[in-house]
Design a protein around this motif. Sequence first.
Motif, short mmCIF file in Angstrom:
data_model
loop_
_atom_site.label_atom_id
_atom_site.label_comp_id
_atom_site.label_asym_id
_atom_site.label_seq_id
_atom_site.Cartn_x
_atom_site.Cartn_y
_atom_site.Cartn_z
N ASN A 7 -3.03 33.87 -4.62
CA ASN A 7 -4.19 33.85 -3.76
C ASN A 7 -3.81 34.18 -2.31
O ASN A 7 -4.51 34.92 -1.62
CB ASN A 7 -4.86 32.47 -3.83
N LEU A 8 -2.66 33.65 -1.86
CA LEU A 8 -2.20 33.96 -0.51
C LEU A 8 -1.87 35.45 -0.39
O LEU A 8 -2.16 36.07 0.64
CB LEU A 8 -0.98 33.12 -0.16
N GLY A 9 -1.27 36.02 -1.43
CA GLY A 9 -0.99 37.45 -1.42
C GLY A 9 -2.25 38.27 -1.24
O GLY A 9 -2.28 39.23 -0.45
N ASN A 10 -3.30 37.90 -1.95
CA ASN A 10 -4.58 38.60 -1.82
C ASN A 10 -5.16 38.43 -0.41
O ASN A 10 -5.74 39.36 0.16
CB ASN A 10 -5.58 38.08 -2.85
N ALA A 11 -5.01 37.23 0.14
CA ALA A 11 -5.55 36.96 1.47
C ALA A 11 -4.82 37.79 2.54
O ALA A 11 -5.45 38.36 3.44
CB ALA A 11 -5.45 35.47 1.80
N PHE A 24 -4.69 42.57 6.17
CA PHE A 24 -4.11 43.85 6.60
C PHE A 24 -5.20 44.89 6.84
O PHE A 24 -5.20 45.60 7.85
CB PHE A 24 -3.13 44.34 5.54
N PHE A 25 -6.15 44.96 5.95
CA PHE A 25 -7.19 45.98 6.06
C PHE A 25 -8.25 45.63 7.09
O PHE A 25 -8.69 46.50 7.85
CB PHE A 25 -7.82 46.25 4.70
N VAL A 26 -8.67 44.38 7.15
CA VAL A 26 -9.75 44.05 8.08
C VAL A 26 -9.27 44.06 9.53
O VAL A 26 -10.08 44.13 10.46
CB VAL A 26 -10.41 42.69 7.75
N GLN A 49 4.19 40.38 3.87
CA GLN A 49 3.85 38.98 3.57
C GLN A 49 3.13 38.88 2.23
O GLN A 49 3.35 37.95 1.45
CB GLN A 49 2.96 38.42 4.69
N SER A 50 2.27 39.86 1.99
CA SER A 50 1.55 39.88 0.71
C SER A 50 2.53 40.06 -0.45
O SER A 50 2.46 39.35 -1.46
CB SER A 50 0.52 41.02 0.72
N LEU A 51 3.46 40.99 -0.30
CA LEU A 51 4.45 41.22 -1.35
C LEU A 51 5.30 39.97 -1.60
O LEU A 51 5.61 39.63 -2.75
CB LEU A 51 5.36 42.39 -0.98
#
Length: 458
Positions: free
Chosen positions: A221-225, A230-232, A243-245
């Motif tokens: 879930n943290l990876g998705n967040a 990153f995009f927003v 960080q997501s990876l």
Amino acid sequence: MLSNESGVGLRSTPSSTLQLTRGRIRSRFSNAMNRQNQVSQEEEEDGIDLMKKATESADDLYMIRDTYFPSEPNHKIHKLQTQSQIVLNLLDSVPPEERKLATQRATYEYLKGKILDVFPEYSKKAEDHLSKAVKLNPSLADAWLCLGNCIWKKGDFPATRNCFTVALSKGPNKRILSQLSMLERRMAQGADNQEEIVAESIKHAKEAIALDVKDGNSWYNLGNACLTCFFVTGAWDHSKLQQSLKAYQNAEKDESMKLNPDLYFNCATVNTYLENYERALSGFEAAASIDPCLNAAEEVQKMINLFDKLGSLLKGQIKAKRLASLTSSLQEVQLNPSYKRATIDNLLDGLNKAITVVGKVIFFIKHENVTPLYYLVCDSNQTCFALTVYGISNDAIKEGDQVTLLDPCFRNNDFSWNEKHYEFRSVRVDFPEQVHVNGKPIHPRHSVRSSIYAQHKP
């Protein structure tokens, strides 16, 4: 778009690991099915044991939902319909005298609503039973969580958030925090303050991890967040991708997450964006092996088609006279004196600060994904390389244009896939400020913004 919703990255997934993963799925699914099929023999047991077994069977029903991925989606729905009816029959076999107290009745209503809510579509009956459960026992946090998930399906996000908030008021809970984090990412879509909402999503995701640092779902879930953040925030800060990876890598340490195809798919998406192509291919293949209904196999084929096309162009017979003609004027381009002129052969892997490469666009390479744009470019030494462009519309750079690449981010791509070897050099452009076209900066109207969100998957 993310599926449900080098440095650090997805570990390579060899075929033996994929076989083990499929074996785990079959084993856990089989265990859940075996317990479900024993229901008819258990109906004669006393009420307390029946309620306990109904609770376990409801959990097994959700295990089937989360780990059973047949090639035909209708098969999964049929299986859930069949098994949910068995569990409902078990629950209804609990003697009436064991459902008289408010707490007993609340548990009964909660389980009934949970069973009815196992399907992707919103269920009014499920909401009614779950609403009764929280009225009978407002302290039942699991019922509030389940009610929130049910209401989410009909698109009432404020009511969903209220349910999750009430559930959290009963005490810290990693599952509730993760669901709240996911909801906030969904609520950020189209919001004026989306960066602020996504920051809250990351905060709640980290709070879930703090409660259980080994829980793979919380890391996932943290990876998705982090990926959404990153995009927003403009899709420029690659540290958020790293960080997501890292979060996805920690999620994978949890054996139960090896049954989650979305983990592999989303991690592959990040690796694709970072142009870690071999890792991306491995991740998509792993996702496809678990859930054939994901479009992961199609993503692999899209990438291979692109690499084959790029390889053909690089090896193509572009006549020397044409290359000489195309590049003859490049040496005469006037550069900012604070930059040093270089060719592709002079670049180091990564960011080359205060360096400029001037090239001629030979081909626009059409492919099946929207982002990034791919071009075949030739520098002043008549050396060809791939130019990958993010954040810029496809009409900003055209075939025949002269491009001046500032602070080029260089990568030497060298990998194999299915016994086929791919090798090409590339320069990446993330912002309009990193490239001039025909001696002029790119107009702001050509700037585009990518978006990606983790979706709620019940």
